[in-house]
Scaffold this active site. Structure first.
Site, PDB file in Angstrom:
ATOM      1  CB  CYS A 283      -0.922   0.043   1.217  1.00 37.18           C
ATOM      2  SG  CYS A 283      -1.923   1.546   1.204  1.00 37.18           S
TER       3      CYS A 283
ATOM      4  CB  CYS B 200      -1.489   4.312   4.815  1.00 36.53           C
ATOM      5  SG  CYS B 200      -3.038   3.812   4.060  1.00 36.53           S
ATOM      6  CB  SER B 201      -0.309   0.221   6.726  1.00 35.84           C
ATOM      7  OG  SER B 201      -1.406   0.760   7.453  1.00 35.84           O
ATOM      8  CB  CYS B 202      -4.561  -0.867   2.482  1.00 34.02           C
ATOM      9  SG  CYS B 202      -5.254   0.762   2.775  1.00 34.02           S
TER      10      CYS B 202
HETATM   11 FE    FE Z   1      -3.280   1.894   3.149  1.00 32.90          FE
END
Ligand code: FE
Length: 226
Positions: free
Chosen positions: A129, A132-134
């Protein structure tokens, strides 16, 4: 990518409360815990939601417990089943969550779309991602710290093979490396290739080869033939 990046980022039901301090990949820098403004912002928002009766402290605790209870073990079982059952594999690729819920007697509900990316002898998939951090938390639990690092997020799209090498992963030069960038409402899971020499393996034995990183695409299932 078919899905444009959406900055109103929606995570699967939960604010990040990650306490995963794994540093199993030294070159990938880990992000810091939120400090200063971010920490106060989170606290203020949480207290406000609480005060307004929108969400209770108990609900927050329950959601944290649910997130903590999820591990890559479910993802491993799903992959092992796909390796041993062609019909399930077809259903998994066509409609992942429905196939998983039906086959494993689960009731995973999420507004997110889950997409399973099948590795082929000439195609290797990796997931990131970039914003961010999906992460496919419904199948893998909480993402490792390196997955959220700026280093991984920025470099994997530019030089995926160099990043793979840092993970100790060798993908043949003739194999295409494709990086899937998660979006606000799509999560990706890599379906790795079943290693040669595992023909007689039970599903449990196969699942043991399917590590978290093989489903992110930074590793390959390892099996040394005797
Ligand atoms: Fe994300």
């Amino acid at each position: 990518m078919s899905h444009p990046k959406d900055h109103s980022h929606q995570h699967d039901g939960e604010h990040d409360h990650d306490h995963d301090h794994e540093h199993d990949h030294a070159p990938i820098e880990s992000p810091q815990e939120p400090t200063g403004t971010l920490r106060y912002l989170e606290q203020a928002l949480r207290e406000l939601l609480n005060e307004k009766g929108i969400i209770t402290a108990a609900q927050i605790a329950q959601q944290i417990d649910l997130q903590d209870s999820r591990t890559p073990a479910l993802g491993s079982k799903v992959v092992a089943r796909a390796w041993t059952n062609a019909e399930f594999k077809q259903a998994l690729l066509a409609n992942p969550l429905e196939a998983i819920n039906e086959t494993f007697g689960l009731t995973i509900t999420t507004p997110l779309e889950l997409v399973v990316l099948e590795n082929k002898p000439n195609l290797h998939n990796m997931v990131v991602c970039t914003l961010c951090s999906c992460y496919p938390r419904m199948l893998l639990g909480i993402p490792p710290a390196w997955y959220k690092s700026t280093d991984y997020r920025s470099r994997v799209v530019v030089e995926p093979r160099a990043v793979l090498r840092e993970f100790g992963t060798q993908v043949p030069i003739t194999t295409e490396v494709r990086v899937a960038d998660s979006t606000a409402d799509v999560r990706y899971l890599v379906l790795p290739l079943r290693p040669a020499g595992t023909e007689g393996f039970t599903e449990d034995q196969l699942a043991a080869l399917v590590t978290r990183d093989t489903m992110i695409g930074t590793a390959l299932p390892q099996f040394e033939q005797a």
